[in-house]
Design an enzyme around this catalytic site. Structure first.
Site, PDB file in Angstrom:
ATOM      1  N   GLU A 254       0.847  -1.202   0.000  1.00 21.55           N
ATOM      2  CA  GLU A 254       0.000   0.000   0.000  1.00 21.55           C
ATOM      3  C   GLU A 254       0.884   1.256   0.000  1.00 21.55           C
ATOM      4  O   GLU A 254       1.860   1.344   0.746  1.00 21.55           O
ATOM      5  CB  GLU A 254      -0.862  -0.036   1.265  1.00 21.55           C
ATOM      6  CG  GLU A 254      -1.786   1.148   1.430  1.00 21.55           C
ATOM      7  CD  GLU A 254      -2.707   0.993   2.633  1.00 21.55           C
ATOM      8  OE1 GLU A 254      -2.535   0.021   3.411  1.00 21.55           O
ATOM      9  OE2 GLU A 254      -3.599   1.849   2.802  1.00 21.55           O
TER      10      GLU A 254
ATOM     11  N   LYS B  14      -9.183   2.803  -2.453  1.00 18.72           N
ATOM     12  CA  LYS B  14      -9.526   2.172  -1.181  1.00 18.72           C
ATOM     13  C   LYS B  14     -10.889   2.673  -0.712  1.00 18.72           C
ATOM     14  O   LYS B  14     -11.196   3.867  -0.821  1.00 18.72           O
ATOM     15  CB  LYS B  14      -8.445   2.514  -0.158  1.00 18.72           C
ATOM     16  CG  LYS B  14      -8.489   1.740   1.138  1.00 18.72           C
ATOM     17  CD  LYS B  14      -7.253   2.073   1.993  1.00 18.72           C
ATOM     18  CE  LYS B  14      -7.174   1.265   3.265  1.00 18.72           C
ATOM     19  NZ  LYS B  14      -5.921   1.566   4.004  1.00 18.72           N
TER      20      LYS B  14
ATOM     21  N   CYS C 104      -5.650  -3.202   1.866  1.00 17.22           N
ATOM     22  CA  CYS C 104      -5.598  -3.353   3.327  1.00 17.22           C
ATOM     23  C   CYS C 104      -6.973  -3.422   3.992  1.00 17.22           C
ATOM     24  O   CYS C 104      -7.670  -4.419   3.872  1.00 17.22           O
ATOM     25  CB  CYS C 104      -4.752  -2.223   3.910  1.00 17.22           C
ATOM     26  SG  CYS C 104      -4.069  -2.626   5.535  1.00 17.22           S
TER      27      CYS C 104
ATOM     28  N   THR D  36      15.112   5.346  27.785  1.00 16.75           N
ATOM     29  CA  THR D  36      15.017   3.996  28.358  1.00 16.75           C
ATOM     30  C   THR D  36      13.771   3.800  29.227  1.00 16.75           C
ATOM     31  O   THR D  36      13.646   2.785  29.909  1.00 16.75           O
ATOM     32  CB  THR D  36      16.255   3.689  29.215  1.00 16.75           C
ATOM     33  OG1 THR D  36      16.271   4.582  30.326  1.00 16.75           O
ATOM     34  CG2 THR D  36      17.545   3.871  28.429  1.00 16.75           C
TER      35      THR D  36
END
Lengths: 545, 545
Positions: free
Chosen positions: A41, A112, A148, A401
Site C-alpha cells: 500500500e 480504497k 488493506c 530507556t
C-alpha cells in the site's frame, strides 16, 4: 499463473529509493517468469505519508514513480499502491489507490473504500473512499484487487464500516483476491490479521494473495508477514516477519491447498525482533549510526542497551554511567558488567559537580524548603545535559530507556530521564520488561542477574525504591492494561476486584501526566495501544483526574 | 419566539462544571421568558473530548448530564450537543449529536453528518455520520437543527463532503436554522465563518441562529462570536469573541433584518485576546495559578511576559534573568526594565557555575573538540534546569517563549529554551511578534524600545546574531508561510521569485527539525496551521530533507 509477493521496506518520501527497490524486484520477478508482482500500500511514497499528502509536489512525485513502473511493466503485471488525485470536486482531494500496470498501460485503478481512522491511522483525514468497485481480467483470471482495510469488515460482529467492498466485487465472480497492505505490528496483530483474512477466504471461497510492507516509520513498525490463503481457508504460506523478501507462488498450487506454512508467533520473540527493526530503521532512514544511553545498572537501561547493540552493532553504542551520591555501589557494577558483556564503550561521569553547582546557584530562590522532587529532578536533568552534550559533540542519538509503566504514571523527569530521540521500551510494561530480559538471557547471561532481581529504584534520594511511590508493578501493570489497552473505565476495573482507591489513584496519575507524554520522544509501538500518535487524550481536562 | 444563545466556556470531562453552567443559564433564560436556549457542540463533555469518547464511562456521564438538562426543560426548549451511542452494529460506535429537550422529553435527536477530519479535527476517528435528517416543529415554527460542520459544505467550490444536510432538511420547509458549534479560532477564521454562514442563509433564505463555544482546551482556542443572521443574509448580531455571554433574540425582529452588529476583526487584537484566553484557560482549567519564564531581554520573552501578566495577574508571574558570559549588558537591563514595567517579580541567576561545572565534568569526553552547538546547548539547558527547579519547588508552570520562525527551522535547544508547559508564541512568526509588540505598546511603552529594535540574538557565543545562521526574518517568514500555512511545494514557492537554494534550505530545515517539534509543549493556536495536533508530519522521512 505465477504471482510474486514483494514484501519490501519502503521509506516515506524517498521516491527514488522506493522506486529503485521496486524496479529491482520487478527485474528479478521477470527473470523468474512471474506473471504478476505485488507491492504494498502506498509503496511509491511510503506509508503513512501523513500531511505530505496535502502537497501537490508530493503527489506529483508519487505519480512519476508510477509512470516509471508503468514503463517497466512490459511482460509483467505490476500491482502497486500510490496516492492519486480525486478528479471529483466533491469530497477529499485524494484517493489511496492501487494500480494494476501491464505492458505500459494502467489496466485497473482501484481506490480504497474502507479508510482506517482510529489508533495510529488517519486515512479519512486525506482520502475520499471509493464508490466504484471493479475487478480486472488478466491472463484468463478475474482478479479482485483491494487495499488493506478493505478486507477488515468481514468476520466482525461490530464492523467499523457500513460497506463491504468484496461483497460488491463478488458479483463479477473473481477467481482470486489480491490485497496490498500497510498493516502495522503489534504483538497480537499477526494472529488477528490471519483471522480476518481467513474470514474473507471462508466467505468468498477464492484464494487470497496478501502483500504487506515491512519496516519501521518512526514509531510504527510494519512486520510483513505477507500471506497466501488457499480457497479452503488454510494458510498456504506466511512470509517472515521483520524482513524484506520476495516469494513466488503458482496459483494452481495455491488452489489445491494442503500446504501449510505459518510463522511462529511467540510474544517476546516478536517484540524483540520488532524493536530491532524499529531501531535499525529509525537510525538507518535518518542516515544516523550511533546511539548513546545512560546506564543506571537497572533493567530498563540494560534491555535498551542490548536492543541497541543487536540493532546497531556494538561499535555504534555507547553507555554512560552517571553515579550520584545516592547511587549504590552495585548500580555502577551492574552497569559496567552489562557494558562489558555487550562489548560497548562506556564512560563513568559523576554528576556531583554540576548537581552541586545547581544547588548553590538556586540556593537563595529555593528559600530553605526541604529536599523534594525538585532536587531529584535536578539530578535527572544533569544526566540529561551530560548525555546530550556527548550526543551533540560526537553525533550520537540519545536513546530513551523509560518503560510503559513509568510513562503511564509520570514516574520520570521531563528533560531528564524522559529525554531522548526515540523511546525503545515505552510501550512495554515493567512486568513485560522482565519477560523480555529473560528472553534475552535465555541462551547467555547478557544482562547481569542483579539488574533483574534487585528492587527497581530511581536512586534519586537515600534508599529510594519505586515501590515507595508506586504500587508493586505486578498490581500496577494489569490496572494500566485495563485502562490503556482495553479502555475500561474505573467501575469496570474495580469490578475485577481491584481496590477502588488504588484504581482511582492510578487512573488519575495516568491522566494528569498527559503533559509529560506530550513532550517525550516517539515510542516504538509494539502493543495494540501505545502512547503517542495512536492515543490522543486532552491535557487540559477534568476526567478521572 | 425568543431564542437565547448561550456562548459558554466548557471544560473537557468536567461534567459537573459544564452541567452547572448550563443549568444556571437555563434558569436565567427561563426568567427572561426565552422559548429556547441553545448551547454548543458536545457541551456536556467539552470539545474536543478526543479518545475519552472511547470510554463507556465517559459517554455514560455525558448522558447523565443530558438527563439532568431534560428534567430542567419544563417550559423551555434546551438545545445541547452531546455524544451518543450508535445503536447500529455497523459503523463507528458513537454519534456527535444534538438534543432538543422540552418539557422533560427529547423532541429531537439529530446526529452530525459532516465530520471534520483535517487540521486539528479528528471526528471520523470517533463518530458515525448521520444518515437521517429530520426537522422539528416547536411552538408553530419548524426548526432545522445542525451541528457545526454540517453547514460548511455550502458556498464552496471544492467541498470536502459529498452531501449537504441542509439541502435534505429544506424539503420540510423549515422556518429557521439553529446550529450548535465548536468552531476554533484562528486570525482568519471569524471572517471565514461568517462567509460560510452567510452562504447558507443566502442559499436557504431563512434566519440562522449559530451558537459557538468559547474558551481554550489546551492548544485549541474557541473564540465564540456566535451569530444571528436575518433571512436577507445580513448579520443581525455577532456576539463578542473570547467571552462568555448569553444573548436573547426575538425571532420576529431577526426576520425583519435591517439591524447590523458585527465584531471588529483586527488581526493583532484577535491574537492578543486569544493568547490571553489561551493562557487563562490552560492555567485555570488545570487548577494552576503561577507562571515562570526566562527573560532574555529579547522581544519574544518580553511579549510572553506581557501576555502572561495580562492573563494571570502580575502577582502570578515571575521572570528569571540568567546571564552568561556571552550576555550583553543591555540584555539584562532590558529584561529588568520590562519586569519593572510589568511589576512582576524577577530574579537574576547567572548560569556560570553549573555551566562551568558541566564543561569540567564532560571535558575528557569532549576530546578537545572546538566550541560548537554543544556548548551553546549546555547554556540553554542550564537555564532550563534552573527554571524547572524554581517551578518544581514553588509550583510554577514554565512558559515557553519560542516563536514560530524558530520552531519551524529548529533554532532552539531541546530541553533548553524549547522547554515549558505551554508555548505562548510558537504559532506567531517573528515578523508578526514585532507587530504584536507594537500593538501591546500602542498606548503605553510596556516593552522596552531596545528589546524591539536590537538585532535578534540567542547570545550563546560572542557577538552571535540570529542572522548568522538564518536568513533575515523578513525573507524567512514569507517562505515559511508558503510552506506551512499554504502547503506549497518548492517549485511553487520558487515561482514567487525566491532564490531556489534558499527555499530548499529552509524547507529542509523545517522537515529535518520535526523531531524537535515532536517533543515541545502544546502551542497556543492562532493561525490556520499551527505546529502540533493540526500538522502531522513524519519524523523519519526523506522528503525535501
Amino acid at each position: 499463473m505465477k504471482i510474486a509477493i514483494a514484501q519490501l521496506n519502503f521509506h516515506i518520501g524517498n521516491f527514488e529509493g522506493n522506486l529503485r527497490k521496486m524496479l529491482k524486484a520487478t527485474a528479478e520477478a521477470k527473470g523468474k517468469s512471474a506473471d504478476i508482482i505485488v507491492f504494498g500500500e502506498l509503496a511509491t511514497c511510503g506509508y503513512p505519508p501523513r500531511d505530505f499528502v496535502e502537497f501537490k509536489d508530493f503527489i506529483r512525485l508519487s505519480e512519476e514513480s508510477v509512470d516509471e513502473l508503468r514503463q517497466a511493466s512490459e511482460g509483467i503485471g505490476i500491482i502497486v499502491g500510490s496516492p492519486t488525485i480525486n478528479p471529483e470536486l466533491q469530497g477529499k482531494d485524494h484517493h489511496n489507490s492501487v494500480y494494476f500496470l501491464y505492458n505500459g498501460e494502467t489496466i485497473l485503478l482501484q481506490h480504497k473504500t474502507l479508510l482506517p481512522t482510529y489508533d495510529v491511522f488517519d486515512e479519512y483525514r486525506y482520502f475520499e473512499p471509493s464508490k466504484k468497485h471493479q475487478t480486472v481480467m488478466f491472463k484468463g483470471k478475474r482478479i479482485a484487487l483491494t487495499i488493506c482495510e478493505d478486507l477488515w469488515n468481514v468476520g466482525n460482529e461490530n464492523p467499523l464500516y457500513t460497506t463491504v467492498p468484496m461483497d460488491i466485487m463478488m458479483k463479477d465472480n473473481p477467481d482470486l483476491m489480491i490485497n496490498v497492505s500497510a498493516s502495522p505490528f503489534d504483538y497480537d496483530h499477526a494472529a488477528d490479521r490471519l483471522e480476518v483474512l481467513r474470514a474473507n477466504v471462508n466467505q468468498y471461497h477464492i484464494p487470497l494473495f496478501y502483500s504487506n510492507i515491512c519496516g519501521a516509520q518512526t514509531e510504527i513498525i510494519f512486520d510483513g508477514g505477507s500471506v497466501v490463503f488457499s480457497p479452503d481457508g488454510s494458510v498456504y504460506d506466511e512470509m517472515p516477519y521483520f524482513k524484506e523478501e520476495i516469494r513466488y507462488y503458482q496459483l494452481e498450487d495455491v488452489m489445491k491447498g494442503g500446504y501449510h506454512r505459518e510463522q511462529p508467533k511467540d510474544k517476546f520473540t516478536l517484540i524483540h525482533d520488532a524493536l530491532i527493526m524499529g531501531l535499525q530503521d529509525y537510525f538507518g532512514k535518518l542516515g544516523l549510526k550511533k546511539a548513546i544511553l545512560g546506564l543506571s545498572g537497572g533493567i530498563d537501561s540494560a534491555v535498551t542497551a542490548v536492543m541497541a547493540t543487536r540493532a546497531l552493532g556494538k561499535e555504534n553504542v555507547r553507555g554512560v554511567l552517571m553515579p550520584s551520591a545516592f547511587s549504590s555501589k552495585h548500580s555502577v557494577e551492574d552497569a559496567k558488567a552489562l557494558a562489558e558483556n555487550l562489548g560497548i564503550r562506556y564512560d563513568i561521569i559523576p554528576i556531583a559537580k554540576p548537581y552541586d553547582a545547581f544547588l548553590e546557584t538556586v540556593k537563595d530562590v529555593m528559600e530553605d524548603k526541604p529536599f523534594d522532587v525538585t532536587e531529584e529532578n535536578i539530578q535527572a536533568r544533569c544526566r540529561g545535559v551530560i548525555l546530550m552534550a556527548i550526543a551533540n559533540k560526537h553525533g550520537y542519538i540519545l536513546l530513551n530507556t523509560t518503560n510503559k509503566s513509568e510513562m503511564a504514571v509520570g514516574y520520570g523527569t521531563l528533560y531528564g530521564d524522559l529525554a531522548g530521540g526515540i523511546s525503545v521500551l515505552a510501550d512495554i510494561y515493567k512486568t513485560e520488561i522482565y519477560q523480555l530480559a529473560a528472553y534475552i538471557n535465555k541462551d547467555e547471561k547478557v544482562i547481569p542477574e542483579s539488574s533483574i532481581t534487585k528492587p527497581p529504584s530511581a536512586e534519586l534520594r537515600p534508599g529510594q525504591k519505586d515501590s515507595d511511590s508506586l504500587p508493586e508493578y505486578s498490581t500496577l501493570d494489569p490496572i494500566l492494561y485495563c485502562y490503556i489497552e482495553r479502555r475500561l473505565g474505573p467501575e469496570e476495573i474495580i469490578e475485577f476486584g481491584y481496590e477502588e482507591k488504588l484504581v482511582r489513584r492510578i487512573l488519575r496519575l495516568v491522566n494528569i501526566n498527559e503533559f509529560k507524554r506530550h513532550q517525550t520522544a516517539p515510542v516504538l509501538r509494539v502493543s495494540p495501544k501505545a502512547f503517542g500518535v495512536g492515543r490522543r487524550v486532552p491535557i487540559v481536562a477534568k476526567y478521572l483526574s
